[in-house]
Design an enzyme around this catalytic site. Structure first.
Site, PDB file in Angstrom:
ATOM      1  N   LYS A  86       8.694  -0.047 -11.295  1.00  0.00           N
ATOM      2  CA  LYS A  86       9.568   0.143 -10.131  1.00  0.00           C
ATOM      3  C   LYS A  86      10.524  -1.039  -9.957  1.00  0.00           C
ATOM      4  O   LYS A  86      11.644  -0.886  -9.493  1.00  0.00           O
ATOM      5  CB  LYS A  86       8.711   0.300  -8.882  1.00  0.00           C
ATOM      6  CG  LYS A  86       9.466   0.695  -7.617  1.00  0.00           C
ATOM      7  CD  LYS A  86       8.476   1.072  -6.524  1.00  0.00           C
ATOM      8  CE  LYS A  86       9.133   1.375  -5.202  1.00  0.00           C
ATOM      9  NZ  LYS A  86       8.147   1.784  -4.193  1.00  0.00           N
ATOM     10  N   GLU A 185      10.563   4.648   2.850  1.00  0.00           N
ATOM     11  CA  GLU A 185       9.123   4.501   3.091  1.00  0.00           C
ATOM     12  C   GLU A 185       8.773   4.349   4.583  1.00  0.00           C
ATOM     13  O   GLU A 185       7.857   5.024   5.064  1.00  0.00           O
ATOM     14  CB  GLU A 185       8.576   3.344   2.249  1.00  0.00           C
ATOM     15  CG  GLU A 185       8.537   3.721   0.761  1.00  0.00           C
ATOM     16  CD  GLU A 185       8.471   2.534  -0.192  1.00  0.00           C
ATOM     17  OE1 GLU A 185       8.305   1.388   0.284  1.00  0.00           O
ATOM     18  OE2 GLU A 185       8.591   2.758  -1.416  1.00  0.00           O
ATOM     19  N   ASP A 207       5.025  -3.273   7.424  1.00  0.00           N
ATOM     20  CA  ASP A 207       4.455  -2.945   6.113  1.00  0.00           C
ATOM     21  C   ASP A 207       4.121  -4.233   5.359  1.00  0.00           C
ATOM     22  O   ASP A 207       4.999  -4.889   4.804  1.00  0.00           O
ATOM     23  CB  ASP A 207       5.482  -2.088   5.339  1.00  0.00           C
ATOM     24  CG  ASP A 207       4.972  -1.663   3.975  1.00  0.00           C
ATOM     25  OD1 ASP A 207       3.913  -2.149   3.542  1.00  0.00           O
ATOM     26  OD2 ASP A 207       5.652  -0.835   3.334  1.00  0.00           O
TER      27      ASP A 207
END
Ligand code: AMP
Length: 626
Positions: A86, A185, A207
């Site tokens: 990623k 996200e 997060d």
């Protein structure tokens, strides 16, 4: 602004026609796939019962393996065991090197775009590796659900740029998946908690994972979800906590700083599991095998842990403050906080975040699964399984998008943190008489000068019919679609000629770089404003000088000698100050030149009217009133 239309009127599917849809969290370390079954969104396990699929592919001449099976090859065959792909998506090799991502692969550099990774079965692009991970998840879902997937929603970090988003879409296409949309996200996490069902509110998505920290502020109004601001730290995570604990153990057990590598690895593992145990227990014991068979044993309590980790938790609150500032709100205005990422399992993190935002954070959904679950809920709506539910989602662009102007200045067309999808247009004109083309240079960043921003793409609009400077009307439109992809088009309004480009830059930006660019722009605000002012005056000076020179060339005869000399003197003066650093002096010189050329301009006007009217009757020029 056009909002995202999810269900067309009259096109919703009948209740019995259930379509299979899934949400995919395509993560750096682990990936997950989730789906709505019997009205409940849940992550789907593999045959061994694992929900998390390590985002790792092992390539070999016999068989390609994905996930846990591939992970087993990481030590024995590292060059063919591809992990953390990623980080490579939509990025050039130069980018990858500068971000400090250390990956042990043999890269094959490409003249454009992403580098390839050399493996025994050939060179693989990051897109292909991601596609292999997606194929595995797709098969898992189709086996579990008992049918083909109609479509999927794939999540991406909010800071992913166009190239990174496009690469993700390409990987999905390669895997034979129909991407309903990419979803940020944090937005997915908010959906997982059903926050979209509330009437209104401002929510924080905190997060905190293993290696990164991201915070987003979402605003829900009249059923529309928008991301107001995002911030983060790309090098802050649970790993930092593990290092702090490991250092403390080294002090306690008298382990020297240059201990062997395997000892450091072991120390970090011990630190990590102690940290995780202290999320459910008050104390734990630490056991460490030292060199020459010696052992060290010690007690480790929550209080000791908190002393070590509190400074790291405090560090996560800085981006939180920045996001609040960007969103233009105070922490008192936050209604709810959602926790995402493994590190938010720590009671201390929950406590500090709760104190900071003055509310109890949401922690009920597994923080590792919450993003995939939100994506699954949205996929279910998008395939038409939930017709009445008009879920409208908007995200933001992380850095301003703009265009290069004369003098190397940036004209911002879409400001940072603007919600997407968005289209904005602005009109421009030509600088010179007869100018047949304009160059459109698209840049990204907060600074005033092109050289301080990031170049995204360039294209030209050609074939502009001959006109005097300033007569052409060129409308440039910036359009960012729901997936964050940018399309720029330019059209000359009089002739209709048109040109456009979709931006797929060959490399992207990390959130760290975005942060650096923002910091830079804050630090240079004063300097940038005066530099912009100077450049603007210089551009205006050039325009005036050009126009006067062509007027003199055409109509010098309309001036008496003394008038000509006076104009020349003012022109000389402007030419002299034009290259200096004093915007004010250039401005004065322009004004002075303007003053001494007034009569000349009036005579030229008279002359051209006379020419135009020669041979015509006056009433031919009157406008009809009836
Ligand atoms: P993620 O990147 O979201 O998978 O998060 C991984 C990080 O979460 C690692 O640093 C883990 O040590 C941490 N983590 C997972 N579970 C716990 C727990 N129960 N207590 C504290 N940290 C945890």
């Amino acid at each position: 602004m056009a909002l995202l239309q999810i269900t067309e009127e009259g096109q919703s599917t009948a209740p019995h026609q259930h379509r299979f849809a899934a949400g995919i969290d395509l993560g750096t370390t682990n990936s997950l796939i989730a789906s709505v079954r019997n009205s409940i969104a849940e992550t789907l396990p593999d045959e061994q019962g694992h929900h998390l699929l390590p985002s790792i592919v092992h390539y070999s001449s016999q068989e390609n393996r994905v996930g846990h099976q591939a992970k087993a090859f990481a030590n024995q065959d590292p060059l063919n065991t591809i992990a953390s792909v990623k980080r490579l998506m939509g990025r050039g090799l130069a980018d990858i090197k500068t971000t400090g991502t250390r990956l042990p692969y043999e890269f094959v550099e490409q003249t454009q775009g992403m580098p390839l990774i050399r493996t025994v079965v050939g060179d693989k692009s990051p897109v292909q590796v991601s596609a292999d991970i997606l194929i595995d998840l797709k098969q898992r879902a189709e086996t579990t659900l008992g049918g083909e997937l109609t479509g999927v929603v794939i999540t991406v970090p909010a800071y992913f740029d166009d190239a990174q988003r496009q690469a993700t879409k390409d990987a999905a296409t390669l895997a034979g998946l129909n991407v309903l949309r990419l979803l940020n996200e944090p937005t997915a996490a908010a959906i997982a908690y059903g926050l979209d069902k509330n009437a209104e509110g401002v929510y924080v998505i905190y997060d905190f994972g293993g290696g990164t920290f991201d915070v987003s502020i979402l605003h829900l109004q009249r059923g529309v979800f928008e991301v107001m601001a995002t911030a983060g730290d790309s090098a802050l995570g649970g790993d930092d906590l593990d290092r702090k604990i490991a250092q403390w153990i080294m002090q306690q057990a008298n382990i020297s700083d240059n201990a062997e590598h395997h000892h450091i690895r072991e120390l970090l593992d011990i630190a990590r599991s102690a940290k995780e145990v202290l999320s459910i227990q008050e104390t734990t014991s630490l056991n460490m095998t030292l060199e020459e068979g010696n052992h060290w044993q010690g007690e480790f309590s929550r209080d000791q842990l908190y002393e070590l980790i509190d400074p790291v938790i405090q560090k996560t609150l800085l981006p939180c403050r920045r996001a609040l500032r960007d969103a233009g709100i105070t922490s008192a205005e936050i209604n709810e906080v959602v926790m995402v990422g493994g590190s938010t399992r720590m009671p201390r993190v929950r406590e500090k975040v709760g104190e900071f935002f003055s509310c109890e954070p949401h922690v009920d959904i597994d923080p590792d699964k919450v993003v995939a679950i939100g994506a699954a809920l949205q996929a279910d709506v998008l395939v038409g399984n939930k017709s009445g539910d008009d879920m409208l989602l908007l995200d933001v662009i992380p850095l301003s998008l703009g265009m290069e102007m004369m003098g190397g200045l940036v004209e911002k067309i879409i400001a940072r943190n603007t919600t997407i999808p968005i289209a904005k247009a602005q009109e421009f004109t030509t600088f010179k008489d007869g100018q047949a083309a304009i160059a459109v240079h698209v840049v990204q960043g907060e600074r005033e000068l092109v050289t301080d921003c990031r170049s995204l793409t360039r294209f030209e609009l050609r074939g502009i019919p001959p006109m005097v400077a300033g007569a052409a009307r060129i409308r440039v439109t910036f359009q960012v679609d729901a997936d964050g992809l940018l399309n720029v088009s330019a059209q000359e309004q009089i002739s209709g000629i048109h040109s456009e480009i979709t931006v797929k830059p060959s490399y992207g930006l990390t959130d760290g770089e975005i942060e650096r660019m923002l910091k830079d722009s804050m630090a240079h605000i004063q300097e940038d404003v005066s530099l912009r002012n100077l450049r603007e005056q210089q551009v205006e000076a050039d325009r005036v000088i050009n126009a006067l020179r062509s007027a003199l060339q055409a109509d010098r005869r309309l001036l008496k000698q003394n008038e000509f000399l006076e104009i020349n003197q003012a022109l000389d003066n402007l030419l002299k100050v034009r290259n200096g650093q004093e915007a004010k002096m250039i401005k004065q010189a322009i004004e002075q030149l303007d003053e001494v050329t007034q009569t000349f301009a009036a005579r030229r006007m008279d002359e051209s009217i006379r020419k135009a009217m020669a041979g015509h009757k006056v009433d031919e020029f009157m406008t009809e009133t009836e």
